[in-house]
Every structure is written in structure tokens, then in C-alpha cells.
Design a protein around this motif. Sequence first.
Motif, PDB file in Angstrom:
ATOM      1  N   LEU A  67      -2.784  -0.097  -7.134  1.00 22.93           N
ATOM      2  CA  LEU A  67      -2.759   0.473  -5.914  1.00 22.93           C
ATOM      3  C   LEU A  67      -1.481   0.800  -5.440  1.00 22.93           C
ATOM      4  O   LEU A  67      -0.479   0.024  -5.746  1.00 22.93           O
ATOM      5  CB  LEU A  67      -3.567  -0.388  -5.048  1.00 22.93           C
ATOM      6  N   THR A  84       1.639  10.222  -9.213  1.00 25.30           N
ATOM      7  CA  THR A  84       0.383   9.880  -9.687  1.00 25.30           C
ATOM      8  C   THR A  84      -0.155  11.017 -10.564  1.00 25.30           C
ATOM      9  O   THR A  84      -0.464  10.685 -11.604  1.00 25.30           O
ATOM     10  CB  THR A  84      -0.497   9.408  -8.761  1.00 25.30           C
ATOM     11  N   ILE A  95     -12.527   8.991  -4.279  1.00 23.42           N
ATOM     12  CA  ILE A  95     -12.022   7.802  -3.785  1.00 23.42           C
ATOM     13  C   ILE A  95     -11.165   8.291  -2.583  1.00 23.42           C
ATOM     14  O   ILE A  95     -11.280   7.932  -1.209  1.00 23.42           O
ATOM     15  CB  ILE A  95     -11.532   6.990  -4.771  1.00 23.42           C
ATOM     16  N   PRO A  96     -10.170   9.246  -2.788  1.00 21.97           N
ATOM     17  CA  PRO A  96      -9.372   9.748  -1.544  1.00 21.97           C
ATOM     18  C   PRO A  96     -10.219  10.290  -0.444  1.00 21.97           C
ATOM     19  O   PRO A  96     -10.062  10.128   0.609  1.00 21.97           O
ATOM     20  CB  PRO A  96      -8.328  10.451  -2.031  1.00 21.97           C
ATOM     21  N   THR A 116      -4.287  10.781  -3.744  1.00 21.22           N
ATOM     22  CA  THR A 116      -5.014  11.004  -4.541  1.00 21.22           C
ATOM     23  C   THR A 116      -5.497   9.851  -5.535  1.00 21.22           C
ATOM     24  O   THR A 116      -4.801   8.861  -5.417  1.00 21.22           O
ATOM     25  CB  THR A 116      -4.261  12.248  -5.828  1.00 21.22           C
ATOM     26  N   ALA A 117      -6.400  10.182  -6.548  1.00 27.93           N
ATOM     27  CA  ALA A 117      -6.448   8.564  -7.587  1.00 27.93           C
ATOM     28  C   ALA A 117      -7.017   9.434  -8.668  1.00 27.93           C
ATOM     29  O   ALA A 117      -7.357  10.509  -8.803  1.00 27.93           O
ATOM     30  CB  ALA A 117      -7.786   8.233  -6.734  1.00 27.93           C
ATOM     31  N   ILE A 126      -5.174   4.505  -7.453  1.00 31.10           N
ATOM     32  CA  ILE A 126      -5.323   4.928  -6.047  1.00 31.10           C
ATOM     33  C   ILE A 126      -3.957   4.977  -5.206  1.00 31.10           C
ATOM     34  O   ILE A 126      -3.484   3.730  -5.149  1.00 31.10           O
ATOM     35  CB  ILE A 126      -6.469   4.144  -5.554  1.00 31.10           C
ATOM     36  N   ASN A 127      -3.775   5.965  -4.513  1.00 31.22           N
ATOM     37  CA  ASN A 127      -2.889   6.064  -3.703  1.00 31.22           C
ATOM     38  C   ASN A 127      -3.523   5.750  -2.234  1.00 31.22           C
ATOM     39  O   ASN A 127      -4.428   6.364  -1.596  1.00 31.22           O
ATOM     40  CB  ASN A 127      -2.406   7.335  -3.369  1.00 31.22           C
ATOM     41  N   LEU A 146     -15.053  -0.376  -5.967  1.00 32.32           N
ATOM     42  CA  LEU A 146     -14.164  -0.141  -7.137  1.00 32.32           C
ATOM     43  C   LEU A 146     -14.519  -1.200  -8.185  1.00 32.32           C
ATOM     44  O   LEU A 146     -14.375  -0.972  -9.440  1.00 32.32           O
ATOM     45  CB  LEU A 146     -12.664  -0.582  -6.666  1.00 32.32           C
TER      46      LEU A 146
END
Length: 163
Positions: A67, A84, A95-96, A116-117, A126-127, A146
Motif C-alpha cells: 500500500l 506503480t 480498486i481505485p 492506480t492498482a 494499491i495507491n 482485499l
Amino acid sequence: MKRAAIITSSDSGYRGEREDLSGPAIREILEREGYQVVAMDILPDDREMLSNKMKEIADQGLAELILTTGGTGFSERDIMPEATEDIIERRVPGIPEAMRAYSMTITKRAMLSRATAGIRKKTLVINLPGSPKAVRESLEYIIDSLEHGIEILTGEASDCARK
């Protein structure tokens, strides 16, 4: 026990001029959810350094989850999404998208996130946003899903269908 690494992207935090509050917020949530936090790093907004750290963690199998916090805005130095994207092998846009959709119910400025992820080997990256408040809101929203994603990624589970 799932392992996680936390990377904070902050020039001032790296120089010791600003206390990182987002990294510890992430750690608190992860530990409460049963994750072992294996690394916490504060790095400058340097694309190569950030990419190399994420690559190292994923390639050495040190954590199933990375993370990141910070560096997802419009500032010239905000390059976490690019760092990333440099290292992921497969994108995970849901996710984002989910974090932004949820955050939009709190503030319209959530649309400005470039987070982004993606997946590299057996690690999900994951950002998260940079502010402690936004980190908590976003991570609390996605954390339940998750675990299943990581179980599928690592081969612990093979069925995505709900029973």
C-alpha cells in the motif's frame, strides 16, 4: 497471516521535515485486520526509487500487499501512479475506481485522484491518497475485499463465486 508493506511518497517526509501520519494510519488498519506489516518506508517523490522499492518487495516475495500513500495528485512531483505502472504486470482498475466512487460521496475533489492498482508476481500494489483522513476512508472501504483478492492471487483460494 498476510504480509503487507507500506510506502509513503513524500519529499518533505523523506527529509524529516514533515511527520508521516498516513503510513501509521495504514499500519493501524492493517494490523487490526490481521496483517503483518513487514516494512514501512518513506521515500522521496522519485519515480525510480519508488519503482525499485516496490519491485524489490514483490520480486523477493516479502509481502502479498503493498500500500502506497501520497503522490497521486496533480503536482509535478506526484508520480506514484507512474512508478506503480512501471512495475506492475497486470492492472486492477476496479480498486481505485471503487475508492474514487466512494470518496466522491464525501468530497468532489476525489475525482482528482490519479491512484492506480496492479499485480506484480504474487503481490497486489494499491495507491492510496496522501492525507490521513482520505487514507482511512479509502482503506476502510476496500479492506474487506482485499483478503479474498489476495487469496485468489496467491492460490489460497480458487473460487470467486459467493456461496
